[in-house]
Design an enzyme around this catalytic site. Sequence first.
Site, PDB file in Angstrom:
ATOM      1  N   ARG A 106     -45.757   4.913  -9.058  1.00 10.08           N
ATOM      2  CA  ARG A 106     -44.433   4.944  -9.679  1.00 10.08           C
ATOM      3  C   ARG A 106     -44.470   4.994 -11.214  1.00 10.08           C
ATOM      4  O   ARG A 106     -43.659   5.667 -11.819  1.00 10.08           O
ATOM      5  CB  ARG A 106     -43.636   3.700  -9.264  1.00 10.08           C
ATOM      6  CG  ARG A 106     -43.115   3.739  -7.854  1.00 10.08           C
ATOM      7  CD  ARG A 106     -42.218   2.550  -7.602  1.00 10.08           C
ATOM      8  NE  ARG A 106     -42.870   1.311  -7.944  1.00 10.08           N
ATOM      9  CZ  ARG A 106     -43.673   0.636  -7.127  1.00 10.08           C
ATOM     10  NH1 ARG A 106     -43.899   1.068  -5.910  1.00 10.08           N
ATOM     11  NH2 ARG A 106     -44.254  -0.501  -7.503  1.00 10.08           N
TER      12      ARG A 106
ATOM     13  N   HIS B 236     -50.453   5.908   7.286  1.00 10.43           N
ATOM     14  CA  HIS B 236     -51.352   5.339   6.277  1.00 10.43           C
ATOM     15  C   HIS B 236     -52.707   4.906   6.812  1.00 10.43           C
ATOM     16  O   HIS B 236     -53.565   4.496   6.023  1.00 10.43           O
ATOM     17  CB  HIS B 236     -50.649   4.187   5.556  1.00 10.43           C
ATOM     18  CG  HIS B 236     -49.577   4.691   4.644  1.00 10.43           C
ATOM     19  ND1 HIS B 236     -48.329   5.039   5.105  1.00 10.43           N
ATOM     20  CD2 HIS B 236     -49.584   4.965   3.316  1.00 10.43           C
ATOM     21  CE1 HIS B 236     -47.607   5.490   4.096  1.00 10.43           C
ATOM     22  NE2 HIS B 236     -48.338   5.454   3.008  1.00 10.43           N
TER      23      HIS B 236
ATOM     24  N   GLY C 258     -50.960  14.941   3.833  1.00 10.41           N
ATOM     25  CA  GLY C 258     -51.483  16.064   3.049  1.00 10.41           C
ATOM     26  C   GLY C 258     -50.481  16.673   2.087  1.00 10.41           C
ATOM     27  O   GLY C 258     -50.794  17.650   1.412  1.00 10.41           O
ATOM     28  N   ARG C 259     -49.250  16.152   2.070  1.00  8.65           N
ATOM     29  CA  ARG C 259     -48.170  16.716   1.231  1.00  8.65           C
ATOM     30  C   ARG C 259     -48.019  18.220   1.500  1.00  8.65           C
ATOM     31  O   ARG C 259     -47.929  18.610   2.654  1.00  8.65           O
ATOM     32  CB  ARG C 259     -48.430  16.427  -0.249  1.00  8.65           C
ATOM     33  CG  ARG C 259     -48.450  14.956  -0.567  1.00  8.65           C
ATOM     34  CD  ARG C 259     -48.335  14.720  -2.040  1.00  8.65           C
ATOM     35  NE  ARG C 259     -49.420  15.401  -2.755  1.00  8.65           N
ATOM     36  CZ  ARG C 259     -49.544  15.398  -4.059  1.00  8.65           C
ATOM     37  NH1 ARG C 259     -48.670  14.768  -4.802  1.00  8.65           N
ATOM     38  NH2 ARG C 259     -50.546  16.005  -4.651  1.00  8.65           N
TER      39      ARG C 259
ATOM     40  N   ASP D 219     -55.616  14.169   0.126  1.00 10.01           N
ATOM     41  CA  ASP D 219     -54.999  15.479   0.397  1.00 10.01           C
ATOM     42  C   ASP D 219     -55.921  16.654   0.063  1.00 10.01           C
ATOM     43  O   ASP D 219     -55.685  17.774   0.536  1.00 10.01           O
ATOM     44  CB  ASP D 219     -53.703  15.641  -0.417  1.00 10.01           C
ATOM     45  CG  ASP D 219     -52.699  14.542  -0.137  1.00 10.01           C
ATOM     46  OD1 ASP D 219     -52.756  13.951   0.957  1.00 10.01           O
ATOM     47  OD2 ASP D 219     -51.861  14.263  -1.018  1.00 10.01           O
TER      48      ASP D 219
ATOM     49  N   GLY E  78     -51.499   7.153  -5.047  1.00  6.62           N
ATOM     50  CA  GLY E  78     -51.810   6.584  -3.726  1.00  6.62           C
ATOM     51  C   GLY E  78     -53.285   6.235  -3.637  1.00  6.62           C
ATOM     52  O   GLY E  78     -54.125   6.964  -4.171  1.00  6.62           O
TER      53      GLY E  78
ATOM     54  N   GLU F  45     -47.837  17.106   7.660  1.00  4.25           N
ATOM     55  CA  GLU F  45     -46.502  16.555   7.355  1.00  4.25           C
ATOM     56  C   GLU F  45     -45.643  17.518   6.542  1.00  4.25           C
ATOM     57  O   GLU F  45     -44.419  17.458   6.572  1.00  4.25           O
ATOM     58  CB  GLU F  45     -46.630  15.223   6.609  1.00  4.25           C
ATOM     59  CG  GLU F  45     -47.308  15.349   5.243  1.00  4.25           C
ATOM     60  CD  GLU F  45     -47.420  14.039   4.472  1.00  4.25           C
ATOM     61  OE1 GLU F  45     -46.955  12.997   4.953  1.00  4.25           O
ATOM     62  OE2 GLU F  45     -48.008  14.088   3.365  1.00  4.25           O
TER      63      GLU F  45
ATOM     64  N   ASP G 119     -53.080  14.433  -8.800  1.00  4.43           N
ATOM     65  CA  ASP G 119     -52.483  15.319  -9.814  1.00  4.43           C
ATOM     66  C   ASP G 119     -51.545  14.581 -10.772  1.00  4.43           C
ATOM     67  O   ASP G 119     -51.581  14.809 -11.983  1.00  4.43           O
ATOM     68  CB  ASP G 119     -51.805  16.532  -9.164  1.00  4.43           C
ATOM     69  CG  ASP G 119     -50.745  16.143  -8.135  1.00  4.43           C
ATOM     70  OD1 ASP G 119     -50.613  14.938  -7.819  1.00  4.43           O
ATOM     71  OD2 ASP G 119     -50.055  17.054  -7.648  1.00  4.43           O
TER      72      ASP G 119
ATOM     73  N   GLN H 195     -54.726   6.889   7.577  1.00  6.90           N
ATOM     74  CA  GLN H 195     -55.596   7.884   6.932  1.00  6.90           C
ATOM     75  C   GLN H 195     -56.040   7.461   5.547  1.00  6.90           C
ATOM     76  O   GLN H 195     -56.997   7.992   4.994  1.00  6.90           O
ATOM     77  CB  GLN H 195     -54.850   9.230   6.805  1.00  6.90           C
ATOM     78  CG  GLN H 195     -54.596   9.875   8.138  1.00  6.90           C
ATOM     79  CD  GLN H 195     -53.434  10.863   8.097  1.00  6.90           C
ATOM     80  OE1 GLN H 195     -53.643  12.049   7.978  1.00  6.90           O
ATOM     81  NE2 GLN H 195     -52.211  10.372   8.201  1.00  6.90           N
TER      82      GLN H 195
ATOM     83  N   ASP I  63     -56.109  18.416  -2.576  1.00  5.99           N
ATOM     84  CA  ASP I  63     -55.308  19.534  -3.076  1.00  5.99           C
ATOM     85  C   ASP I  63     -55.453  19.777  -4.584  1.00  5.99           C
ATOM     86  O   ASP I  63     -54.568  20.349  -5.209  1.00  5.99           O
ATOM     87  CB  ASP I  63     -53.820  19.331  -2.706  1.00  5.99           C
ATOM     88  CG  ASP I  63     -53.241  18.058  -3.304  1.00  5.99           C
ATOM     89  OD1 ASP I  63     -54.010  17.230  -3.831  1.00  5.99           O
ATOM     90  OD2 ASP I  63     -52.007  17.878  -3.253  1.00  5.99           O
TER      91      ASP I  63
ATOM     92  N   THR J 122     -57.963  11.921  -3.971  1.00  6.36           N
ATOM     93  CA  THR J 122     -56.814  12.039  -3.077  1.00  6.36           C
ATOM     94  C   THR J 122     -57.309  12.440  -1.691  1.00  6.36           C
ATOM     95  O   THR J 122     -58.229  13.254  -1.566  1.00  6.36           O
ATOM     96  CB  THR J 122     -55.758  13.079  -3.524  1.00  6.36           C
ATOM     97  OG1 THR J 122     -54.860  13.310  -2.440  1.00  6.36           O
ATOM     98  CG2 THR J 122     -56.326  14.410  -3.952  1.00  6.36           C
TER      99      THR J 122
ATOM    100  N   ARG K 247     -45.486  14.275  23.540  1.00  7.35           N
ATOM    101  CA  ARG K 247     -45.510  12.997  22.823  1.00  7.35           C
ATOM    102  C   ARG K 247     -46.015  13.239  21.405  1.00  7.35           C
ATOM    103  O   ARG K 247     -46.846  14.114  21.172  1.00  7.35           O
ATOM    104  CB  ARG K 247     -46.446  11.995  23.517  1.00  7.35           C
ATOM    105  CG  ARG K 247     -45.968  11.563  24.895  1.00  7.35           C
ATOM    106  CD  ARG K 247     -44.780  10.605  24.800  1.00  7.35           C
ATOM    107  NE  ARG K 247     -44.437  10.053  26.098  1.00  7.35           N
ATOM    108  CZ  ARG K 247     -43.606  10.617  26.969  1.00  7.35           C
ATOM    109  NH1 ARG K 247     -43.031  11.772  26.690  1.00  7.35           N
ATOM    110  NH2 ARG K 247     -43.338  10.035  28.132  1.00  7.35           N
TER     111      ARG K 247
HETATM  112  O1  F6P Z   1     -51.066  11.880  -1.679  1.00 10.63           O
HETATM  113  C1  F6P Z   1     -51.568  11.021  -0.716  1.00 10.63           C
HETATM  114  C2  F6P Z   1     -50.518  10.719   0.329  1.00 10.63           C
HETATM  115  O2  F6P Z   1     -51.112   9.880   1.305  1.00 10.63           O
HETATM  116  C3  F6P Z   1     -49.871  11.932   0.974  1.00 10.63           C
HETATM  117  O3  F6P Z   1     -50.693  12.557   1.920  1.00 10.63           O
HETATM  118  C4  F6P Z   1     -48.597  11.329   1.524  1.00 10.63           C
HETATM  119  O4  F6P Z   1     -47.586  12.302   1.634  1.00 10.63           O
HETATM  120  C5  F6P Z   1     -48.235  10.326   0.457  1.00 10.63           C
HETATM  121  O5  F6P Z   1     -49.421  10.025  -0.241  1.00 10.63           O
HETATM  122  C6  F6P Z   1     -47.636   9.052   1.007  1.00 10.63           C
HETATM  123  O6  F6P Z   1     -47.275   8.264  -0.079  1.00 10.63           O
HETATM  124  P1  F6P Z   1     -46.793   6.752   0.051  1.00 10.63           P
HETATM  125  O7  F6P Z   1     -48.023   5.907   0.234  1.00 10.63           O
HETATM  126  O8  F6P Z   1     -46.131   6.502  -1.246  1.00 10.63           O
HETATM  127  O9  F6P Z   1     -45.893   6.671   1.234  1.00 10.63           O
END
Ligand code: F6P
Length: 365
Positions: A78, A289, A187-188, A144, A15, A239, A120, A291, A146, A142, A283
Amino acid sequence: MSQKIKRLGILTGGGDCPGLNAVIRAVAKTALYRYEIEVVGIMDGYGGVIENRSMILEDHHVSGILHRGGTILGTTNRDNPFRYPVGEKNGQTVWGDVSDKAIANLEKMGVDVLVAVGGDGSLFIGNELYKKGVPVVGIPKTIDNDLSATDVTFGFDTALNTATDAIDKLHTTAESHHRVMILEVMGRDAGWIALHSGTAGGADVILIPEINFSYEAICKKISERQQKGKKFSIMVVAEGAKLPGGEQIYQEERKDNPHLSKLGGVGNVIGDEIQRRCGVETRVTVLGHLQRGGTPTPFDRILGTRFGVKAAELAMNGEFGQMTCLCSGEIQSVPLSDAVKEQKLIQADSELVRAAKSVGVSFGD
Ligand code: F6P
């Protein structure tokens, strides 16, 4: 592959995140001017390696990109050369190892050392290629945050700013309407963006995957606030936060290829339940995205630049199989194998969690 470096290849995988262009610029400028070697940019991460798509990067390609989000090279999360779709059988994808083809393509491109910028997944692939003899240097990225081998990854700071800005905006409307406002952030399986933005934005409740929550604890917090005359509450939900039964919510779950599963939607599930249980209008905003996009912060531009320069140095010094990292404020390197060993998660008793609790934040525990 030749050990005398005449041409350095760079790719961005996984990403995207703000600061990638700062890295590309720093690697290319250092290679072009300090070491006077050629730079080849590989398109769309490992996809470009497998399909032999690249371009020579010259000064004009990397000028004027420091402040731009995204990546001028393109990226994909991918294409893994070690598990690549090679056909279909009985309606099922057949996966194969095309890493030898990928290595042959790197040789065709004249790449003597590969700088792989990724999270990763991309760094794991980089390490596998290194184990097969490809000179690889990694750079961690990233939003995230992480990755365990570095204090921080670039991209995180920009995402944090975006999330904090969103909380600030939700605050005013929450207050006007006496509502519970939930912000779902990315943030996975790690809660870094939620913890940091929630603390910076003055959230009342922060839910992260690392700390189990109960609805009772959240409703207690909301009603305590109401009793004090505070008729609104702000919640930040990662998330990957786990529902009381331990379940995570996916937009799309890929059992055949779990790393392609997409988390998302937990904010709405929690929002419905809070509204039902606490009787407060609720709400939900899913930041998504936003972010990952936009102008990188000065911190991410500087970190990206420092990582890029260090990676070029590692490459030219023959220090392959290493990844740049920030350790106690200093730019250093660690073996790629260490870098991909474990995910960096939040410790439930860490100083920031304790600080947040001390100023009244509930983690729902
Ligand atoms: O790893 C970065 C990230 O933005 C995560 O926080 C999120 O879960 C994922 O990628 C979203 O991926 P995609 O852009 O494939 O929807």
